[in-house]
Design an enzyme around this catalytic site. Structure first.
Site, PDB file in Angstrom:
ATOM      1  N   ASN A 118      18.847  11.724   8.884  1.00 22.84           N
ATOM      2  CA  ASN A 118      18.515  11.555  10.460  1.00 22.84           C
ATOM      3  C   ASN A 118      18.178  10.110  10.936  1.00 22.84           C
ATOM      4  O   ASN A 118      18.906   9.213  10.373  1.00 22.84           O
ATOM      5  CB  ASN A 118      17.645  12.607  10.544  1.00 22.84           C
ATOM      6  CG  ASN A 118      18.060  14.216  10.210  1.00 22.84           C
ATOM      7  OD1 ASN A 118      19.181  14.374  10.697  1.00 22.84           O
ATOM      8  ND2 ASN A 118      17.451  14.756   9.427  1.00 22.84           N
ATOM      9  N   SER A 119      17.421  10.223  11.767  1.00 24.58           N
ATOM     10  CA  SER A 119      16.921   8.533  12.101  1.00 24.58           C
ATOM     11  C   SER A 119      16.623   7.618  11.311  1.00 24.58           C
ATOM     12  O   SER A 119      16.641   6.603  11.662  1.00 24.58           O
ATOM     13  CB  SER A 119      15.911   8.990  13.487  1.00 24.58           C
ATOM     14  OG  SER A 119      16.680   9.305  14.460  1.00 24.58           O
ATOM     15  N   THR A 120      15.984   8.154  10.148  1.00 23.43           N
ATOM     16  CA  THR A 120      15.728   6.895   9.260  1.00 23.43           C
ATOM     17  C   THR A 120      16.912   6.048   8.935  1.00 23.43           C
ATOM     18  O   THR A 120      16.817   4.868   8.421  1.00 23.43           O
ATOM     19  CB  THR A 120      15.160   7.429   7.919  1.00 23.43           C
ATOM     20  OG1 THR A 120      16.101   8.326   7.054  1.00 23.43           O
ATOM     21  CG2 THR A 120      13.930   8.253   8.114  1.00 23.43           C
ATOM     22  N   SER A 146      13.906   5.748  19.143  1.00 20.02           N
ATOM     23  CA  SER A 146      14.953   6.447  18.311  1.00 20.02           C
ATOM     24  C   SER A 146      16.166   6.691  19.293  1.00 20.02           C
ATOM     25  O   SER A 146      16.578   7.936  19.423  1.00 20.02           O
ATOM     26  CB  SER A 146      14.536   7.567  17.660  1.00 20.02           C
ATOM     27  OG  SER A 146      15.419   7.806  16.459  1.00 20.02           O
ATOM     28  N   GLU A 166      17.465  12.923  17.091  1.00 14.33           N
ATOM     29  CA  GLU A 166      16.179  13.074  17.674  1.00 14.33           C
ATOM     30  C   GLU A 166      15.720  11.630  18.165  1.00 14.33           C
ATOM     31  O   GLU A 166      16.340  10.644  17.714  1.00 14.33           O
ATOM     32  CB  GLU A 166      15.327  13.558  16.353  1.00 14.33           C
ATOM     33  CG  GLU A 166      14.950  12.483  15.382  1.00 14.33           C
ATOM     34  CD  GLU A 166      15.897  12.046  14.666  1.00 14.33           C
ATOM     35  OE1 GLU A 166      16.112  10.776  14.369  1.00 14.33           O
ATOM     36  OE2 GLU A 166      16.781  13.002  14.170  1.00 14.33           O
TER      37      GLU A 166
END
Length: 589
Positions: free
Chosen positions: A393-395, A442, A82
């Site tokens: 995910n993107s963290t 991101s 994402e």
């Protein structure tokens, strides 16, 4: 998960049966009849393992979990993940879907087949129970006083004081022992008319030994596992052999209580009885004397060869049993590794307040974790969800950036990576990026390039070094953090952010500061907000939303992590909205 357990149970049961059969073959003469039978209890133990709570079979290991292998093999597509919008619109979501169908499909198919088989086997068991109930309802008390006296003498001979219902039934063709709470021994009607008193004595001793050895209770476990493992032909074969070994063990127990010189008479009793009766079928809930011709032949051979067990034979039997138990128990670490998905984090802290924030979450299943660094206190909503590990995910990109800086793939002074010219799904991705722009937008390809400068083993070691969730990178270099193998809980996110902020892991200070700068979202006179969102999209639906970060307010710092989940619209922006509302109402932001 169901498919995983199905495979594990099949492998475990097959291996256990093979070990037991091999040991019985190799040590046939070193095992007494009783211990030939007792070996099968190791199978019952092995069959129960896949159904035990996971914490009972957990071992520290570095094996890759089968769950993650199963899930990772079904992630398709090149542009996965994402992207959040430009820094001015950091709460917007731009997600590219992960396609996943095979595991769910396999789970549903196998689960339905398994349940259908269980229902069918359950019906057969109910029919057997009903037939047994019918026999019990037609029983009549035995009026022959000589037979009743003989029965009491047999009980005394075996030191059994438990009360029994000795009955007879015209529907019963073979002596049977059954009943968990009320013990029944049911004989065919007029058995005393066509068998001698001595023959009946042997039969009663045989049936009483079933009760003495708790064989009736064992029967129920055998039936239960035969229902659960209806699909496994080796399990059916093993239970058939187990029943035969049980009858042989009872035969030998009778002879041990009587003496070697009774073996011929006892064998003749069984042959005389079998000659005059037919074999009962479909009565698995009861122990009965008769059996197939092949089984009777094996029993007669064992009876004919009977000699009293020596102390040495008993010792050998125990040692062989222990050896078999150790071999079978060696599977446990592998089972633990295959079943364990490390999905729940064990959290212990002295200062924790659990609060009800459900009004903020509405249709979401989720959790909010806040850590007040100055007070050293946690405030948590939804205790169970706060320790549940889910894909980051993107963290994850916070730590991808930190590892890349430490490896000199980029530097705090020069963090630009050139765009490769590939057309990505978002315009903001299709250009050169430095760390700050890549973090705010991101940009998946940017962080993939950072990860490519390290081996997968190095990445795993880095994650393990900072205690990042389950640090499982088996999903592959570009996918492990995107709805795949890597998982982390909200509590761990907060703990890790705290350690990152105060540089407890000893990274270069300038690298830590570079990542902090890239996470900065908003600056006002009395506070600074930093953070990172993340969205997990599967089959076109946003199912997993994250917002993690910290608020620097005066001399204090508040670290937070919000995770939300549902089937259609759990996004990073929604998690950020929830977080903003909570922090605002608490007077933090």
């Amino acid at each position: 998960m169901f498919f995983t357990n199905f495979v594990i149970s099949f492998i475990l049961s097959t291996f256990t049966i093979a070990v037991i059969m091999l040991i019985k073959k190799i040590f046939q003469k070193q095992l007494s009849a009783k211990w030939h039978y007792n070996l099968w209890f190791l199978l019952l133990f092995a069959l129960a393992i896949p159904f035990l709570p996971q914490n009972l079979i957990t071992f520290d290991s570095h094996f890759i979990s089968l769950d993650s292998i199963q899930g990772n093999a079904t992630n398709h597509g090149t542009d996965l993940g994402e992207a959040e919008a430009e820094s001015g619109n950091w709460m917007n979501d731009f997600s590219v879907s992960v396609n996943r169908s095979s595991p769910d499909f396999l789970n549903v198919i196998f689960a339905c087949l398994w349940i259908a088989g269980i229902l069918f086997m359950g019906i057969l068991t109910i029919k057997s129970w009903y037939k047994l109930k019918t026999i019990k309802s037609t029983t009549q008390p035995i009026k022959n006083k000589e037979l009743l006296t003989l029965f009491e003498q047999c009980k005394q001979h075996l030191n059994i004081s438990k009360p029994f219902f000795l009955r007879e039934s015209s529907l019963n063709k073979s002596p049977m022992a059954f009943g968990l709470f009320k013990s029944y021994i049911v004989l065919p009607t007029n058995l005393d008319k066509w068998l001698s008193t001595e023959d009946i004595k042997y039969i009663l001793l045989h049936e009483l030994n079933h009760f003495k050895n708790k064989d009736v209770l064992t029967n129920y476990f055998v039936i239960l596992f035969q229902i659960l493992y209806w699909y496994h032909p080796l399990v059916w074969y093993a239970f058939k052999e187990m029943r035969l070994d049980r009858e042989i063990a009872c035969d030998i127990a009778v002879l041990n209580s009587m003496g070697e010189h009774y073996s011929v008479n006892y064998g003749n009793t069984i042959l005389n009885f079998v000659e005059k009766t037919s074999h009962l079928k479909n009565l698995a809930l009861a122990n009965h004397l008769n059996g197939s011709k092949k089984q009777i032949k094996k029993r007669i051979i064992k009876i004919a060869a009977f000699t009293r067990e020596s102390k040495l034979l008993k010792l050998k039997s125990v040692l062989i049993f222990l050896m078999a138990g150790i071999i079978i128990s060696c599977q446990l670490p592998f089972v633990s590794a295959m079943t364990s998905s490390d999905d729940q984090y064990e959290f212990n802290h002295q200062r924790v307040t659990y609060e009800d924030l459900s009004a903020y979450f509405e249709d979401y299943e989720g959790s909010f974790v806040l850590y007040d660094a100055q007070a050293d206190r946690y405030s948590i909503y939804n205790e169970n969800q706060s320790t549940l590990r889910v894909p980051p995910n993107s963290t994850y990109k916070i730590y991808s950036a930190l590892f890349g800086l430490q490896a000199n793939a980029i530097t705090s002074e020069n963090s630009t990576i050139k765009w490769d010219g590939q057309d990505y799904p978002f315009d903001s991705w299709n250009k050169d990026h430095n760390l700050s722009t890549a973090m705010s937008n991101s940009v998946n390809w940017y962080f993939s390039e950072l990860d490519k400068t390290m081996s997968l083993d190095d990445i795993q070691e880095n994650l393990k070094g900072i205690h990042y969730g389950n640090y499982d990178v088996s999903g592959g270099r570009e996918q492990f953090w995107i709805e795949s193998s890597l998982k982390i809980s909200p509590v761990e996110q907060v703990q890790l952010l705290t350690a990152f902020y105060f540089n407890e892991f000893g990274f270069d200070e300038k690298n830590v500061q570079a990542v902090k700068d890239s996470l900065r979202i908003e600056e006002l006179d009395d506070f600074y907000l930093s953070g990172k969102t993340g969205t997990g999209t599967v089959n076109g639906k946003n199912i997993n939303g994250w917002f993690i970060g910290y608020v620097e307010k005066g001399e204090n710092i508040y670290f937070f992590a919000t995770n939300i989940q549902n089937e259609t619209d759990a996004s990073g922006s929604a998690a950020a909205d929830i977080t903003s509302s909570i922090l605002n109402d608490k007077g933090i932001y």
